[in-house]
Design a protein around this motif. Structure first.
Motif, mmCIF file in Angstrom:
data_model
loop_
_atom_site.group_PDB
_atom_site.id
_atom_site.type_symbol
_atom_site.label_atom_id
_atom_site.label_comp_id
_atom_site.label_asym_id
_atom_site.label_seq_id
_atom_site.Cartn_x
_atom_site.Cartn_y
_atom_site.Cartn_z
ATOM 1 N N PRO A 48 -43.211 -15.608 30.130
ATOM 2 C CA PRO A 48 -43.761 -16.901 30.563
ATOM 3 C C PRO A 48 -43.157 -18.097 29.841
ATOM 4 O O PRO A 48 -43.271 -19.223 30.342
ATOM 5 C CB PRO A 48 -45.260 -16.754 30.253
ATOM 6 C CG PRO A 48 -45.343 -15.685 29.209
ATOM 7 C CD PRO A 48 -44.225 -14.738 29.508
ATOM 8 N N ASP A 49 -42.543 -17.880 28.683
ATOM 9 C CA ASP A 49 -41.952 -19.000 27.943
ATOM 10 C C ASP A 49 -40.627 -19.462 28.541
ATOM 11 O O ASP A 49 -40.142 -20.557 28.219
ATOM 12 C CB ASP A 49 -41.734 -18.607 26.475
ATOM 13 C CG ASP A 49 -43.052 -18.356 25.751
ATOM 14 O OD1 ASP A 49 -44.066 -18.938 26.173
ATOM 15 O OD2 ASP A 49 -43.058 -17.572 24.789
ATOM 16 N N VAL A 50 -40.012 -18.644 29.387
ATOM 17 C CA VAL A 50 -38.747 -19.010 30.024
ATOM 18 C C VAL A 50 -39.047 -19.718 31.334
ATOM 19 O O VAL A 50 -39.720 -19.164 32.208
ATOM 20 C CB VAL A 50 -37.870 -17.765 30.271
ATOM 21 C CG1 VAL A 50 -36.561 -18.161 30.943
ATOM 22 C CG2 VAL A 50 -37.600 -17.041 28.961
ATOM 23 N N GLN A 51 -38.567 -20.947 31.497
ATOM 24 C CA GLN A 51 -38.862 -21.755 32.664
ATOM 25 C C GLN A 51 -37.654 -21.843 33.596
ATOM 26 O O GLN A 51 -36.515 -22.012 33.153
ATOM 27 C CB GLN A 51 -39.260 -23.176 32.239
ATOM 28 C CG GLN A 51 -40.488 -23.233 31.326
ATOM 29 C CD GLN A 51 -41.737 -22.754 32.026
ATOM 30 O OE1 GLN A 51 -41.975 -23.086 33.196
ATOM 31 N NE2 GLN A 51 -42.564 -21.974 31.317
ATOM 32 N N VAL A 52 -37.923 -21.701 34.894
ATOM 33 C CA VAL A 52 -36.870 -21.883 35.899
ATOM 34 C C VAL A 52 -36.512 -23.356 35.987
ATOM 35 O O VAL A 52 -37.390 -24.231 35.954
ATOM 36 C CB VAL A 52 -37.333 -21.353 37.271
ATOM 37 C CG1 VAL A 52 -36.311 -21.687 38.356
ATOM 38 C CG2 VAL A 52 -37.557 -19.847 37.209
ATOM 39 N N PHE B 291 -27.613 -20.992 31.684
ATOM 40 C CA PHE B 291 -28.414 -19.778 31.541
ATOM 41 C C PHE B 291 -28.888 -19.307 32.919
ATOM 42 O O PHE B 291 -29.497 -20.086 33.671
ATOM 43 C CB PHE B 291 -29.632 -20.029 30.641
ATOM 44 C CG PHE B 291 -29.276 -20.602 29.295
ATOM 45 C CD1 PHE B 291 -28.506 -19.864 28.394
ATOM 46 C CD2 PHE B 291 -29.694 -21.874 28.938
ATOM 47 C CE1 PHE B 291 -28.181 -20.389 27.150
ATOM 48 C CE2 PHE B 291 -29.375 -22.399 27.699
ATOM 49 C CZ PHE B 291 -28.608 -21.661 26.804
ATOM 50 N N LEU B 292 -28.638 -18.040 33.240
ATOM 51 C CA LEU B 292 -28.973 -17.496 34.547
ATOM 52 C C LEU B 292 -29.952 -16.333 34.436
ATOM 53 O O LEU B 292 -29.768 -15.435 33.610
ATOM 54 C CB LEU B 292 -27.714 -17.008 35.269
ATOM 55 C CG LEU B 292 -26.631 -18.055 35.556
ATOM 56 C CD1 LEU B 292 -25.408 -17.373 36.170
ATOM 57 C CD2 LEU B 292 -27.162 -19.154 36.472
ATOM 58 N N LEU B 293 -30.987 -16.359 35.260
ATOM 59 C CA LEU B 293 -31.871 -15.216 35.461
ATOM 60 C C LEU B 293 -31.311 -14.420 36.638
ATOM 61 O O LEU B 293 -31.130 -14.975 37.729
ATOM 62 C CB LEU B 293 -33.288 -15.694 35.773
ATOM 63 C CG LEU B 293 -34.244 -14.652 36.363
ATOM 64 C CD1 LEU B 293 -34.618 -13.613 35.321
ATOM 65 C CD2 LEU B 293 -35.492 -15.324 36.935
ATOM 66 N N TYR C 191 -31.387 -20.613 37.863
ATOM 67 C CA TYR C 191 -31.097 -21.274 36.593
ATOM 68 C C TYR C 191 -32.378 -21.312 35.755
ATOM 69 O O TYR C 191 -33.474 -21.532 36.283
ATOM 70 C CB TYR C 191 -30.609 -22.714 36.806
ATOM 71 C CG TYR C 191 -29.343 -22.828 37.617
ATOM 72 C CD1 TYR C 191 -28.129 -22.405 37.097
ATOM 73 C CD2 TYR C 191 -29.370 -23.372 38.910
ATOM 74 C CE1 TYR C 191 -26.961 -22.512 37.842
ATOM 75 C CE2 TYR C 191 -28.214 -23.485 39.661
ATOM 76 C CZ TYR C 191 -27.009 -23.047 39.127
ATOM 77 O OH TYR C 191 -25.858 -23.147 39.872
ATOM 78 N N VAL C 192 -32.255 -21.085 34.449
ATOM 79 C CA VAL C 192 -33.396 -21.213 33.538
ATOM 80 C C VAL C 192 -33.004 -22.130 32.388
ATOM 81 O O VAL C 192 -31.813 -22.295 32.067
ATOM 82 C CB VAL C 192 -33.857 -19.847 32.992
ATOM 83 C CG1 VAL C 192 -34.437 -18.997 34.111
ATOM 84 C CG2 VAL C 192 -32.716 -19.098 32.307
ATOM 85 N N ASN C 193 -34.015 -22.749 31.773
ATOM 86 C CA ASN C 193 -33.761 -23.736 30.718
ATOM 87 C C ASN C 193 -33.229 -23.115 29.434
ATOM 88 O O ASN C 193 -32.458 -23.739 28.703
ATOM 89 C CB ASN C 193 -35.044 -24.512 30.410
ATOM 90 C CG ASN C 193 -35.380 -25.488 31.523
ATOM 91 O OD1 ASN C 193 -34.486 -26.017 32.182
ATOM 92 N ND2 ASN C 193 -36.674 -25.704 31.750
ATOM 93 N N GLU C 194 -33.658 -21.858 29.139
ATOM 94 C CA GLU C 194 -33.265 -21.206 27.896
ATOM 95 C C GLU C 194 -33.460 -19.703 28.024
ATOM 96 O O GLU C 194 -34.068 -19.210 28.978
ATOM 97 C CB GLU C 194 -34.104 -21.744 26.734
ATOM 98 C CG GLU C 194 -35.605 -21.555 26.941
ATOM 99 C CD GLU C 194 -36.447 -22.208 25.874
ATOM 100 O OE1 GLU C 194 -35.847 -22.742 24.923
ATOM 101 O OE2 GLU C 194 -37.680 -22.175 25.988
ATOM 102 N N LEU C 195 -32.938 -18.985 27.036
ATOM 103 C CA LEU C 195 -33.112 -17.536 26.989
ATOM 104 C C LEU C 195 -34.429 -17.208 26.285
ATOM 105 O O LEU C 195 -34.998 -18.052 25.582
ATOM 106 C CB LEU C 195 -31.934 -16.893 26.251
ATOM 107 C CG LEU C 195 -30.556 -17.082 26.893
ATOM 108 C CD1 LEU C 195 -29.479 -16.436 26.025
ATOM 109 C CD2 LEU C 195 -30.518 -16.490 28.290
#
Length: 603
Positions: A36-40, A47-49, A123-127
């Motif tokens: 939940p701490d990783v935001q799209v 950074f890619l999910l 795309y995500v803001n961070e790992l």
């Protein structure tokens, strides 16, 4: 500018439109649940999910590299060994990430051998943030980072790598000091001396004593040199050979050491050993857990799940030769059998010619003690969890019950949670079990049940029309006691009546369990003509190596593991047992999902 199709390996079927949009929504919802701490991000980032790209989905790191690196040769990966259907890719730049997503989003790459789902890329803001390594460690394991200085590490490595006594093994080079380590027995003899311990290592020992990490001077030192890709098989440091603790110092490179719970082979703890760190394998982590290093050219950092290439690594292991019997509380995993002989004689002790606590019982008294500790007591502890997991019926058992004339009396010997007593099938059914907890559970289901020993049934002679006993006989520890149980079942049924008994088979090759293991193990029929050892072993979840074993039962929510005694039946053993019982006629022995279904008649 994109790579042309001749160079790009990631070519295949592409999803588009509404179908792809649904999969994107599902991917984002999975991310919210697990990380939940990783935001799209609505804007491109580096950074890619990547959903449907994990080991859980059958996608290996090598396949990810083959697909992503042609698009960005500096891409880095965050992968999950289990419990995730996605991975993360960190590209070298935002522009590179845009290229990667444009090429691969919604695509089922042909390079994937086992996946039939498209890569869903956002795309995500961070790992994900780093996790504390303590969450992954077995009890009593000690890790002290930066225990030695870079200068001391340099001196140690120079001495070890250039030592004239270095020997080459299959996957590493080794050198021993103090006493020779015998790889055939995983032990060392105090009579077989090696090179004297160098002063530079004696200085390290002085510091360990001063810091109170050890109480006695180690006298057996092993140095290993690992090239990238090489490791060491999972193993116990032999209980009977060395005192507690086992001390290890890592040099030159980080590595992930895997600890495997001896009571639950599915419980694996990856532990990061950083360069210049001290590892104290002691207590439970030494006596109950195996440890080893997987042969591969990369590691997955357990804190971040980031893939890290391996470098040449040197390890220094310090041990103290044991000169008295091991008295650890983890006797099920100990090769020094209490009140009996040991499996090896590493220190030239003479094995005693008496039966030990963990030996296969050879008398009625020993069998009773074993069954009490590893059957009766265990089922009292796991009764409620056992009830949650036992609902379905064996086809052959159901057929046996269906063939009994309606209105007949049926005894269920070892009825457990009452699953065969519950159905309203026109039979008058009475169950019995040694476990008080299971009897109470069956009673709450309106079953007729009594608490008793299967070898001393409280029923009158010839009082039932049939009897069943499902998965009970294999918990009885000697041939004579197993014979006695069959005799008791025959006693309480009428002449001409049938009994049905099921036991585990030593050959599990046709069971659903073995199919679930897939290609992880070499599964096949077992040559079970003899017991490999007279000592009980903890079953590791693979093929049965011997007939008398301790099988783990794990309560997932509580993380508790209990060991149950089993005597698994080899081919023709059921027939031999029945033929040794007077007044008993064997009708059939069938195989169903790794179980023998035995049907016999009282004559």
């Amino acid at each position: 500018m994109y790579f042309n199709e001749d160079k790009l390996k990631a070519i295949g079927t592409r999803f588009e439109g509404g179908k792809l949009a649904k999969k994107v929504h599902k991917s984002i919802e999975q991310l919210k649940r697990h990380d939940p701490d990783v935001q799209v991000s609505s804007e491109p980032t580096k950074f890619l999910l990547v959903s449907n790209s994990s080991i859980l989905c059958g996608v290996s790191l090598e396949e990810l590299e083959a697909i992503f690196l042609p698009l960005d040769e500096q891409a880095e990966f965050v992968v999950y060994p289990n419990k995730r259907s996605y991975s993360f890719v960190q590209c070298s730049s935002v522009e590179a990430a845009i290229k990667v997503r444009t090429e691969l989003h919604g695509l089922i790459p042909m390079a994937l051998k086992g996946s039939h789902q498209p890569f869903i890329i956002s795309y995500v803001n961070e790992l994900p943030e780093a996790k504390k390594c303590e969450n992954y460690r077995p009890a009593d394991l000690g890790i002290i980072e930066d225990y030695i200085s870079a200068d001391y590490e340099k001196q140690l490595v120079h001495m070890l790598i250039n030592h004239p006594s270095v020997q080459s093994l299959k996957h590493r080079a080794v050198v021993h000091f103090g006493h020779v380590f015998d790889y055939s027995t995983n032990s060392a003899s105090e009579w077989k001396e090696a090179e004297p311990i160098p002063q530079i290592i004696e200085d390290l020992i002085d510091r360990l004593l001063s810091d109170k990490y050890i109480t006695e001077r180690p006298d057996q030192i092993t140095a290993n040199v690992y090239e990238p890709g090489h490791g060491i098989p999972s193993h116990y440091d032999t209980h009977s050979a060395f005192d507690d603790p086992i001390v290890s110092v890592s040099l030159l490179s980080d590595v992930v050491m895997e600890f495997k719970d001896g009571a639950n082979s599915a419980r694996i703890a990856p532990v990061l050993l950083k360069a210049r760190s001290l590892c104290l394998i002691r207590g439970e982590s030494r006596y109950r857990w195996k440890h080893g290093i997987v042969n591969r050219k990369y590691d997955v950092d357990p804190r971040t799940n980031r893939v890290v290439p391996r470098q040449t690594r040197v390890s220094l292991t310090l041990r103290k030769i044991r000169r008295k019997p091991c008295e650890c509380k983890w006797k099920e995993f100990c090769d020094w059998d209490r009140k009996g002989s040991i499996s090896i004689s590493p220190n030239d002790y003479v094995s005693k010619l008496i039966v030990g606590e963990m030996s296969v019982p050879s008398s009625e008294d020993l069998a009773l003690k074993l069954e009490s500790s590893y059957v009766s007591d265990v089922y009292e502890n796991i009764a409620s969890h056992f009830d949650e997991t036992r609902h379905s019926s064996w086809k052959a058992v159901k057929k046996f019950i269906d063939d009994i004339p309606r209105g007949s009396v049926l005894y269920d010997i070892g009825c457990g949670n009452g699953k065969y007593l519950i159905p309203k099938d026109g039979l008058f059914k009475i169950g019995c079990d040694m476990c008080q907890g299971l009897c109470e559970i069956a009673l709450k289901k309106d079953c007729h049940v009594a608490r008793c020993d299967a070898l001393s049934l409280p029923f009158r002679d010839g009082s039932a029309d049939a009897a069943i006993s499902i998965a009970v006989l294999h918990h009885i520890a000697t041939f004579e006691r197993r014979k006695k149980m069959i005799e008791e079942m025959l006693r309480v049924v009428k002449r001409g009546s049938k009994i049905c008994v099921t036991v585990w088979s030593m050959d599990q090759s046709q069971s659903e369990y073995s199919k679930m293991r897939g290609n992880k193990d070499d599964v096949g029929a077992i040559d079970s003509s003899s017991q490999t050892t007279n000592r009980l072993k903890v079953h590791d979840g693979k093929d049965f190596e011997q007939q008398d074993v301790l099988v783990p039962w794990t309560i997932d929510k509580q993380g508790e593991t209990f060991l149950r005694y089993y005597h698994v039946f080899k081919d023709k053993e059921a027939e031999d047992l029945i033929n040794n019982v007077d007044g008993c006629e064997l009708i059939s022995v069938e195989k169903e999902q790794g179980n023998y279904i035995i049907i016999a008649r009282k004559i």
